[in-house]
Structures are given as C-alpha cells and as structure tokens.
Design a protein around this motif. Structure first.
Motif, PDB file in Angstrom:
ATOM      1  N   LEU A 235       0.805  -1.240   0.023  1.00 27.96           N
ATOM      2  CA  LEU A 235      -0.048  -0.177  -0.064  1.00 27.96           C
ATOM      3  C   LEU A 235       0.740   1.321  -0.215  1.00 27.96           C
ATOM      4  CD1 LEU A 235      -2.999   1.361  -0.007  1.00 27.96           C
ATOM      5  CD2 LEU A 235      -2.727   1.148   2.440  1.00 27.96           C
ATOM      6  N   GLU A 236       1.985   1.342   0.802  1.00 28.32           N
ATOM      7  CA  GLU A 236       2.717   2.424   0.788  1.00 28.32           C
ATOM      8  C   GLU A 236       3.405   2.849  -0.509  1.00 28.32           C
ATOM      9  OE1 GLU A 236       7.468   3.470   2.406  1.00 28.32           O
ATOM     10  OE2 GLU A 236       6.282   1.807   3.426  1.00 28.32           O
ATOM     11  N   LYS A 240       2.737   6.113  -3.042  1.00 25.07           N
ATOM     12  CA  LYS A 240       3.868   6.999  -3.502  1.00 25.07           C
ATOM     13  C   LYS A 240       3.760   6.934  -5.082  1.00 25.07           C
ATOM     14  CE  LYS A 240       6.708   6.659   0.541  1.00 25.07           C
ATOM     15  NZ  LYS A 240       8.073   6.193   1.039  1.00 25.07           N
ATOM     16  N   SER A 241       3.314   5.726  -5.531  1.00 25.10           N
ATOM     17  CA  SER A 241       3.394   5.789  -6.955  1.00 25.10           C
ATOM     18  C   SER A 241       2.523   6.325  -7.783  1.00 25.10           C
ATOM     19  CB  SER A 241       3.180   4.173  -7.594  1.00 25.10           C
ATOM     20  OG  SER A 241       4.498   3.374  -7.142  1.00 25.10           O
ATOM     21  N   SER A 242       1.208   6.331  -6.976  1.00 20.65           N
ATOM     22  CA  SER A 242       0.107   7.267  -7.270  1.00 20.65           C
ATOM     23  C   SER A 242       0.360   8.854  -7.496  1.00 20.65           C
ATOM     24  CB  SER A 242      -1.072   6.979  -6.362  1.00 20.65           C
ATOM     25  OG  SER A 242      -1.048   7.584  -5.135  1.00 20.65           O
ATOM     26  N   GLU A 424      11.437   9.170  -1.217  1.00 20.92           N
ATOM     27  CA  GLU A 424      11.574  10.103  -0.011  1.00 20.92           C
ATOM     28  C   GLU A 424       9.918  10.999   0.076  1.00 20.92           C
ATOM     29  OE1 GLU A 424      14.535  12.864  -1.216  1.00 20.92           O
ATOM     30  OE2 GLU A 424      16.064  11.416  -0.752  1.00 20.92           O
ATOM     31  N   GLN A 425       9.074  10.473  -1.134  1.00 19.81           N
ATOM     32  CA  GLN A 425       7.799  11.213  -0.937  1.00 19.81           C
ATOM     33  C   GLN A 425       7.057  10.689   0.054  1.00 19.81           C
ATOM     34  OE1 GLN A 425       7.662  10.904  -5.754  1.00 19.81           O
ATOM     35  NE2 GLN A 425       5.634  10.074  -4.701  1.00 19.81           N
ATOM     36  N   GLN A 426       6.365  11.631   1.011  1.00 15.78           N
ATOM     37  CA  GLN A 426       5.455  11.319   2.151  1.00 15.78           C
ATOM     38  C   GLN A 426       3.783  10.952   1.755  1.00 15.78           C
ATOM     39  OE1 GLN A 426       7.105  10.701   5.124  1.00 15.78           O
ATOM     40  NE2 GLN A 426       8.875  10.950   3.750  1.00 15.78           N
ATOM     41  N   LEU A 427       3.299  10.193   2.458  1.00 16.94           N
ATOM     42  CA  LEU A 427       2.001   9.917   2.206  1.00 16.94           C
ATOM     43  C   LEU A 427       1.079  10.908   2.830  1.00 16.94           C
ATOM     44  CD1 LEU A 427       1.793   6.104   3.109  1.00 16.94           C
ATOM     45  CD2 LEU A 427       2.513   7.317   0.953  1.00 16.94           C
ATOM     46  N   PHE A 428       1.521  11.781   3.810  1.00 18.29           N
ATOM     47  CA  PHE A 428       0.702  12.987   4.308  1.00 18.29           C
ATOM     48  C   PHE A 428       1.347  14.152   4.245  1.00 18.29           C
ATOM     49  CE2 PHE A 428      -1.312   9.014   6.068  1.00 18.29           C
ATOM     50  CZ  PHE A 428      -2.627   9.091   5.323  1.00 18.29           C
TER      51      PHE A 428
END
Length: 585
Positions: A235-236, A240-242, A424-428
């Motif tokens: 899911l993570e 991040k891909s999205s 390195e992208q964060q989900l929130f």
C-alpha cells in the motif's frame, strides 16, 4: 540540468508536421488507427527509437531520468499528437515506479534494461469489484515452497495484454489492512498458459486503440525474487507511485486541450460569418482567451507540482491530489467552451482539419478517472484540510519566510534540483502547503510591483494584486465554514458532501497561488509576451469566478491583449505554456 527547451525542440523536430501524411506521427494516421481501434505500435516504436523511454528510466540505471519535469513535458508533446500513444508509454513509466521506489538494485536494473529494449509494463492494481477501494482487493499471494502462489483477477489494466510484465498488487495477509498487501512482478514468459489468462480488451469511448484488458491468475507460481519491496509494503508503495501518476496524467489532459484550442483558433481565424471572422466577435474572442488562460493555469499548477516531487517530497500528497482534481475539472470546462466556438464541426470524425478535435475530446476523459478519481483525490485533500487551513491562516513569520524560499525554488525552472528519489515522498503533508502559505506574501509583491510600474502595466499589476488578495481571503471563509461543519457534524463531517465541497474550493486557492508564484519567480523563463500581467490577470479572474461566478475584473482591452498573446504563440509555433517550447503546429 537538462536544456529542456532544446530537448523539446529536438523531439518536435523529429516528429515533424502533424498535418504532413508522410511525417512519423501525422494526424491522418492517428485518426485511422483510432477508427480501427488498433494499438499504436508504430508510434510507440517511433518514439522509443528517438529515446523517449530513456527519460523514464533512472540515470543510475542507464536511462536519462533525473528530473521528473523533463519526462512530463516531453509527454505533453506526444499527447498533442496522439493521447493514446502518450498514455500507452506513460503506463510503462508508472508501472516501473514500484520498482524504482522499493525494488532491489537488481530489480531496478533488470526492468530498466527491459524498458530500454522496448518491453512494456503494466500496473495491476484495480479489480472489477472494488475499483479505487484497493484495501478491498481480493487477488492474493500465498507463501509456498519455492516462492508465492497468486490467485485473482486484475481488470481494466492498461497494457495488460501487450506488457511483458505486470506489477500485481496482491493481498499477503488474510485480514488485509494497510500492511496486508504486497507487490509482485509477474513476468509472463515462462508462466504456463493455465496459470495466466488475458482478459478481453475492453472497447473504449476514447483512447480507442489502447490495450485496456486484464489478467486472471490461477495458482500462478512466482519465485521469491518476484516480490518487489518488503512483504506488507504494497500500500505504501502504491500510494507513493500514485503521487507521480496523478501529476503525470494531467500532462495528457493539457495536451488534449492544447490541440483542441489550436484547432478552434484555426477555425475562428478563417471562418467568416456576418461580415467578419469568428475571432473578431467579442464574445468568441473572450471565450478563446479564457480557454487559453485556463490552460496556462494548469501549466502553472503542474509546474509547481511536478517540481515538488523533488523539492518538497513531504508535500507531494497534497500537490498531487490538488492537480489530479483541479486540472481535469477545469480543463473539462475549457473543452466544453471550445465546442461552442467550433460549433457543429467538433462533431465531425472524418473532417481533414477538425477530425482531431473529436478524438482529443473523447481521449481527455481518461484524466478524470485514471490513477485515482475525483472523489478519491478530494477525500485526500479533505482529510488534511484542517491542518492546511490552520497553517495558511496563522502566517507565522518564520514559516512564511521558509515558504517563500521554497516557492522560489519550486517555480523558478532554472533553479537546480537533486535527482528524483521517489521513496522520499511522504503519504501525508502534515499541514504543509507552502504555495498557499506564501500566497499573501506574493500579493504584497504584486502591489509593490504595481506601485513602481507605468501605464497599462501598473493597472494590470494592481488588478492582479487585488484579485489574488480576494482569492487569498477565501481561505478565511473556507476555514470558518470548516470549523462550523466540524462543530455541527462532529465525526460525521469527515464523510460529508460539504467537506468535499470545501476541499474543491481549496484547490482553486492553490491554483491561484501557483499562478502568482510562477509569475513572480519564473518570469525570466517566460517568452516575452507571456510576461504581460494582463495574462496573469485573466488567469486570476478565471479563478476568482469559481467563488463569484458573475465577478469580472477584465474588460475588452484586457481580453484583446491576452488574445494577441495567444494568437502570437500560435503563429510562432509555441506550446500554449508560459515557457518557450517550440511546436510544429
């Protein structure tokens, strides 16, 4: 840094005049393949021969991808000619993202080499029964001796049949949940036919030639090496891909509108009715100028968003959702306006000059629902709205100073960036949206610029400052309504239609902030005509009218000035963008 202007010119020159039947990628052939619903193998191969796939493969793995904005803008050129070909190639790019984010060094290199050889990838995320509700997905992977056994079905997956490998999102814990899914690289070669079956290619309304099919996995045995990342990391990695996917798909939306606007401009400039051209009719001229302005709004917003993936990865969650909601929503309205100007000709499929319009009109729709639909993206914004509004209204001096610094880097295309690292992208975003936070500072700079300017430019700049200030003021009203909603509905507010509506309004503020910052920070990269504050003023008026539909801040002279900028860009063969990208038409 890449000389993006030269790179874009090289690709455009390679593709030639889209109206020349002998060119490598001409409109007549594009329309022919679309009519016959054929996958555009010849165009994908042509683009691969130029080296387009290199711009989606990391430089560390033999490609040339260092900055996301390079590939993003190259695909804008491809999408102007054929959104089907652009989508087909973007699908391979996005399917590589799980490997780039979480794959081993060996996996990164292996699939990078595969892409550069011309192999296609697919991203097996969605399922027939669950759509965007990925935590309800039923495709499962079970550990067995020697690897994993996969069972389930992935449906309406782009490139599913033509791809050599499908990246499959599968449940690896019976209870599911955020840590209950993993990603597997399903390489078709060597898999027995009874273990992997292709689903039928679904006929589509737009992108008719795209492979939109699926796969059914039946006791499909995969080795341990097929697991991408850790067990439970699916899911993570998917989220991040999205973030890249949501921004990337907007390039195709913008390409469709660029082609539609050019087609309509050609018609309006040459069509004589009631003693003059359609373009000379004040109402039609305003409609075209407003359409041009809306495309530039999308250009400004995506400029910041695509660079945020490298410069502000902690804020990528909010940037990507704002773009994915706002750009298709705005430009869908733009296309509707252009159909009014073009009239009955937009309905003609075989017209030698206008037939391409109906194709891009149909193809555009993919940008609304691919890689997270409108509701999914509004939900992401809505869940973070309280923190975003609190930070925007606090205007804490140190935070504002930091935000101004970041927006300077985000919106100056000449500012250097470190190589893209999607992990390195964060989900929130945790309340961070420096573009909106720095908006009031930008308004103050516009006021100061107006005070030192002369003539019409002074008036335009003053109008920009006033209009941007009015939009900035909307954040106070949105915050007040948000607080009232929470007080009245409590926990139920999180699923309310009213909260989603406030999230929509926030995206318009974000778009206005992007326009202001790009004008202030990136103006040196503009073509000279695009530096006119009349252009910015019309952009801001279009955004103000999302809050006040009858409010006008421009008059006929202002519209004339913007219409001339638009006509000059078309005559000179420049992409409808603030930056000086050359096009053949």
């Amino acid at each position: 840094m890449t000389d993006l202007t030269a790179l874009m010119a090289d690709l455009e020159g390679y593709l030639g005049d889209p109206w020349d039947p002998e060119a490598p990628m001409p409109y007549p052939r594009v329309l022919d393949l679309d009519e016959r619903q054929q996958y555009p193998h010849e165009f994908v191969d042509t683009l691969a021969s130029w080296g387009l796939y290199d711009w989606i493969v990391p430089a560390a793995n033999g490609g040339r991808a260092v900055h996301v904005e390079d590939g993003f803008n190259l695909y804008r050129l491809v999408g102007r000619r054929d959104p089907t070909s652009a989508t087909a190639m973007v699908l391979t790019s996005l399917s590589y993202m799980p490997v780039w984010i979480a794959g081993s060094a060996q996996q990164r290199q292996y699939f990078a080499d595969a892409i550069r050889r011309g192999e296609k990838l697919a991203w097996g995320l969605s399922e027939r029964r669950h759509g965007s509700d990925v935590l309800a997905n039923e495709t499962n992977a079970r550990r067995v001796d020697g690897g994993w056994l996969l069972n389930g079905e992935k449906w309406t997956i782009g490139n599913a049949t033509v791809a050599a490998t499908v990246m499959v999102f599968a449940r690896t814990a019976d209870k599911g949940g955020p840590g209950g899914y993993s990603i597997f690289a399903v390489e078709k070669s060597g898999i027995p036919a009874e273990q992997l079956t292709h689903l039928r290619d679904e006929p589509l309304h737009g992108l008719r030639g795209l492979d939109m099919s699926g796969v059914r996995l039946t006791d499909c045995l995969l080795p341990d090496s097929a697991l991408v990342g850790r067990v439970g990391q699916g899911l993570e990695v998917a989220l991040k891909s999205s973030q890249l996917a949501r921004i990337a798909i907007s390039s195709i939306a913008m390409s469709c509108v660029d082609t539609a606007l050019r087609t309509t401009l050609d018609f309006a400039s040459g069509r004589v009715i009631f003693g003059g051209t359609v373009l000379e009719v004040p109402y039609s001229k305003r409609q075209l100028a407003e359409s041009f302005a809306e495309l530039l709004i999308a250009d400004a917003l995506t400029t910041g968003a695509v660079r945020s993936l490298q410069l502000a990865p902690a804020q990528a969650s909010i940037w990507s959702s704002v773009v994915k909601y706002f750009v298709p929503t705005l430009l869908e309205e733009t296309l509707a306006r252009l159909t009014t100007v073009l009239g009955a000709r937009y309905y003609l499929r075989a017209h030698p000059r206008h037939g391409i319009f109906q194709k891009v009109l149909r193809d555009f729709a993919i940008s609304n629902f691919a890689d997270g639909n409108t509701v999914v993206n509004l939900k992401n914004i809505a869940l973070q709205l309280q923190g975003l509004l609190a930070n925007a209204l606090a205007q804490e001096p140190d935070a504002v100073a930091d935000a101004v610094g970041l927006t300077t880097r985000l919106f100056d295309p000449a500012h250097p960036m470190e190589p893209y690292e999607p992990a390195e992208q964060q989900l929130f975003s945790r309340g961070g949206d420096d573009s909106v936070l720095a908006l009031r500072s930008g308004v103050a700079e516009l006021r100061a610029a107006a005070a030192t300017a002369d003539g019409r430019e002074a008036g335009w700049l003053a109008g920009c400052a006033e209009t941007a200030g009015l939009i900035a003021d909307e954040t106070h009203r949105i915050a007040d309504e948000h607080a009232k909603l929470l007080a009245e509905q409590g926990r139920r507010a999180g699923q309310s239609a009213e909260l989603y509506d406030l999230a929509k309004q926030y995206t318009a503020v974000s778009a206005a902030a992007a326009c202001v910052h790009l004008y202030l920070r990136g103006r040196d990269s503009f073509t000279p005509a695009m530096r006119s504050p009349a252009v910015l003023l019309l952009c801001l008026e279009r955004l103000l009218r999302r809050f006040h539909p009858t409010r006008r801040v421009t008059g006929p002279d202002d519209v004339d000035a913007v219409a001339e900028v638009m006509a000059d860009a078309h005559r000179a063969g420049r992409l409808f963008s603030f930056r000086p990208f050359q096009v053949s038409w």
